[in-house]
Design an enzyme around this catalytic site. Structure first.
Site, PDB file in Angstrom:
ATOM      1  N   HIS A 171       0.846  -1.198   0.000  1.00 11.85           N
ATOM      2  CA  HIS A 171       0.000   0.000   0.000  1.00 11.85           C
ATOM      3  C   HIS A 171       0.876   1.240   0.000  1.00 11.85           C
ATOM      4  CE1 HIS A 171       0.214   1.591   4.217  1.00 11.85           C
ATOM      5  NE2 HIS A 171       0.416   0.343   4.573  1.00 11.85           N
ATOM      6  N   ASP A 206       5.879   3.009   6.803  1.00  7.86           N
ATOM      7  CA  ASP A 206       4.498   2.542   6.573  1.00  7.86           C
ATOM      8  C   ASP A 206       3.818   3.443   5.552  1.00  7.86           C
ATOM      9  OD1 ASP A 206       2.077   1.279   6.766  1.00  7.86           O
ATOM     10  OD2 ASP A 206       1.617   1.984   8.779  1.00  7.86           O
ATOM     11  N   GLU A 231      -5.404   1.710   2.185  1.00  6.91           N
ATOM     12  CA  GLU A 231      -5.200   0.569   3.098  1.00  6.91           C
ATOM     13  C   GLU A 231      -5.480   0.975   4.531  1.00  6.91           C
ATOM     14  OE1 GLU A 231      -2.806  -2.033   5.889  1.00  6.91           O
ATOM     15  OE2 GLU A 231      -2.740   0.112   5.597  1.00  6.91           O
ATOM     16  N   GLU A 232      -5.021   2.179   4.860  1.00  4.55           N
ATOM     17  CA  GLU A 232      -5.043   2.610   6.268  1.00  4.55           C
ATOM     18  C   GLU A 232      -6.452   2.833   6.811  1.00  4.55           C
ATOM     19  OE1 GLU A 232      -2.614   2.483   8.186  1.00  4.55           O
ATOM     20  OE2 GLU A 232      -0.738   2.863   7.123  1.00  4.55           O
ATOM     21  N   ASP A 238       4.854  -4.607   3.682  1.00  5.91           N
ATOM     22  CA  ASP A 238       4.300  -3.502   4.471  1.00  5.91           C
ATOM     23  C   ASP A 238       5.146  -3.309   5.730  1.00  5.91           C
ATOM     24  OD1 ASP A 238       2.726  -1.565   5.598  1.00  5.91           O
ATOM     25  OD2 ASP A 238       0.922  -2.795   5.792  1.00  5.91           O
TER      26      ASP A 238
HETATM   27  N1  BES Z   1       1.383  -1.433   8.276  1.00  6.05           N
HETATM   28  C1  BES Z   1       0.259  -1.526   9.163  1.00  6.05           C
HETATM   29  C2  BES Z   1       0.089  -2.916   9.735  1.00  6.05           C
HETATM   30  C3  BES Z   1       1.293  -3.385  10.499  1.00  6.05           C
HETATM   31  C4  BES Z   1       1.484  -2.983  11.810  1.00  6.05           C
HETATM   32  C5  BES Z   1       2.240  -4.188   9.895  1.00  6.05           C
HETATM   33  C6  BES Z   1       2.605  -3.393  12.509  1.00  6.05           C
HETATM   34  C7  BES Z   1       3.355  -4.619  10.595  1.00  6.05           C
HETATM   35  C8  BES Z   1       3.547  -4.219  11.897  1.00  6.05           C
HETATM   36  C9  BES Z   1      -1.018  -1.131   8.432  1.00  6.05           C
HETATM   37  O1  BES Z   1      -0.824  -0.066   7.560  1.00  6.05           O
HETATM   38  C10 BES Z   1      -2.050  -0.743   9.474  1.00  6.05           C
HETATM   39  O2  BES Z   1      -1.868   0.195  10.189  1.00  6.05           O
HETATM   40  N2  BES Z   1      -3.112  -1.539   9.565  1.00  6.05           N
HETATM   41  C11 BES Z   1      -4.169  -1.334  10.518  1.00  6.05           C
HETATM   42  C12 BES Z   1      -5.364  -2.176  10.187  1.00  6.05           C
HETATM   43  C13 BES Z   1      -6.117  -1.746   8.940  1.00  6.05           C
HETATM   44  C14 BES Z   1      -7.208  -2.755   8.657  1.00  6.05           C
HETATM   45  C15 BES Z   1      -6.669  -0.363   9.052  1.00  6.05           C
HETATM   46  C16 BES Z   1      -3.721  -1.765  11.915  1.00  6.05           C
HETATM   47  O3  BES Z   1      -2.888  -2.677  12.029  1.00  6.05           O
HETATM   48  O4  BES Z   1      -4.247  -1.195  12.885  1.00  6.05           O
HETATM   49 ZN    ZN Z   2       0.975  -0.332   6.518  1.00  2.30          ZN
END
Ligand code: BES
Ligand code: ZN
Length: 369
Positions: A199, A211, A243-244, A272
């Site tokens: 993303h 990120d 994605e976020e 990611d």
């Molecule tokens: N890159 C993050 C997820 C992540 C967190 C990967 C820690 C590796 C280590 C991603 O962009 C994110 O923040 N995802 C959200 C969930 C999404 C469904 C909104 C999260 O993890 O809270």
């Molecule tokens: Zn991410």
């Protein structure tokens, strides 16, 4: 990676900056020899026009939950503990503002239990420092907001000691905007397809260096190397928008794959947050995780597996849900996750090289099967 994090900067879903990032990524993928298209899709987000909680002349900072009702509620603040059904047994919440602590049951459950007991509004305070963003499963008619742990505990103390009246207002509007996936293809001699995913949007609070400018750059570089090496695979790079705010770009992409296209995908490799943190990690489909770990072991840099195959924090989850094998490359413990400090200078190029090399070896091994 630097171009995304430093020149474009913060690029939240649906923003002008996200669109500018998409355009630049199209150019970079063309330079790598790929046919590139934009896949636009409509997203809906809450815009907060001024929500707040006033108690005896003091205004608390709140964050309206997604699907909260809009409007103003006035009433006595009643501490309902965790807000479970058993906590509310002897409480009359008619005309009250329920104050619940986060935890044990979902936000939606807390809100509906309080609403059913007559509450005019619901305030959920955090069980760790700071505010939080949350979603109610179903749309509510009364205002439901998040409050910080510190403010919540203070308010609970006040409400326990004397009668405290409060005014809770939520003013949110649903706004539509457009996000894009950047979809690039290089046709190999075979139809069997490797999808490289990452993303490229960021949160609003920061420039998204790790990120996920880190993963976006890695995916493009792996794509360039595969084409230059003349891989027999068809390679598709999908750089996801939005994605976020809930993996929306990857959901959009898999939803529009027909059965034949879905079956041609040998593996989706998702990058990611591959640029910061001591330990390389993988997650996703069991078979791909095992393959990745045995290759890394042979290379002398073991990678650990964290989370189950269903762990849903990034875009590989959308592919796994659609029945497509997927592997997630990331690293542990980024202290600057989702902050303004998530800058390009913290990203270690060697970590990107590690993720990229491991991905290339996995793709090579898959081809030998
Ligand atoms: N890159 C993050 C997820 C992540 C967190 C990967 C820690 C590796 C280590 C991603 O962009 C994110 O923040 N995802 C959200 C969930 C999404 C469904 C909104 C999260 O993890 O809270
Ligand atoms: Zn991410």
């Amino acid at each position: 990676m630097r171009w995304l994090a430093e020149t474009v900067g913060s690029r939240p879903a649906g923003s002008v900056a996200e669109g500018r990032a998409a355009e630049g990524l199209v150019e970079r993928l063309k330079q790598a020899g790929y046919d590139v298209e934009l896949q636009p899709f409509t997203i809906e987000q809450d815009e907060d026009l001024g929500s707040g909680l006033n108690v005896a002349g003091e205004r608390f900072h709140v964050q309206a939950l997604h699907q909260s009702g809009s409007g103003v509620a006035r009433g006595t603040v009643v501490d309902v503990g965790l807000g479970q059904r058993s906590d509310l047994e002897n409480l009359d919440l008619h005309g009250a503002i329920a104050l619940a602590r986060r935890g044990s049951i979902t936000f939606g459950e807390k809100a509906s239990i309080a609403a059913a007991a007559g509450a005019a509004g619901v305030v959920i305070y955090n069980d760790q420092p700071g505010l939080f963003r949350g979603t109610l499963r179903d749309e509510m008619s009364i205002p439901v907001v998040a409050l910080s742990q510190q403010d919540g505990e203070r308010l609970a103390l006040q409400a326990g000691a004397r009668r405290v009246t409060a005014e809770l207002s939520v003013d949110i509007k649903r706004v539509q905007s457009t996000s894009h996936n950047v979809v690039a293809t290089w046709r190999g001699s075979e139809e069997a397809t490797i999808v490289l995913g990452a993303h490229y949007d960021s949160v609003a609070d920061g420039p998204g260096g790790n990120d996920n400018a880190s993963g976006t750059a890695t995916a493009i570089e792996v794509a360039r190397v595969l084409r230059d090496a003349g891989t027999p695979y068809t390679v598709r790079v999908v750089l996801f928008g939005a994605e976020e705010i809930g993996l929306l770009g990857s959901r959009e992409y898999v939803t529009h794959l027909d059965a034949a296209a879905r079956e041609r995908i040998v593996a989706m490799l998702n990058f990611d947050m591959v640029g910061v943190g001591s330990e390389p990690l993988v997650g996703g489909s069991d078979e791909l995780v095992s393959l990745a770990r045995s290759i890394a072991q042979d290379l002398g840099t073991p990678v650990a597996q964290v989370g189950s195959s269903a762990s849903g924090s990034s875009d590989h989850a959308s592919f796994i849900e659609a029945g497509i094998p997927a592997l997630f490359f990331y690293r542990s413990n980024d202290p600057n996750y989702h902050t303004a400090e998530d800058q390009a200078r913290h990203v270690d190029p060697d970590h990107l090289a590690f993720a990229g090399s491991l991905a290339l070896q996995i793709i090579e091994k898959l081809g030998e099967k």
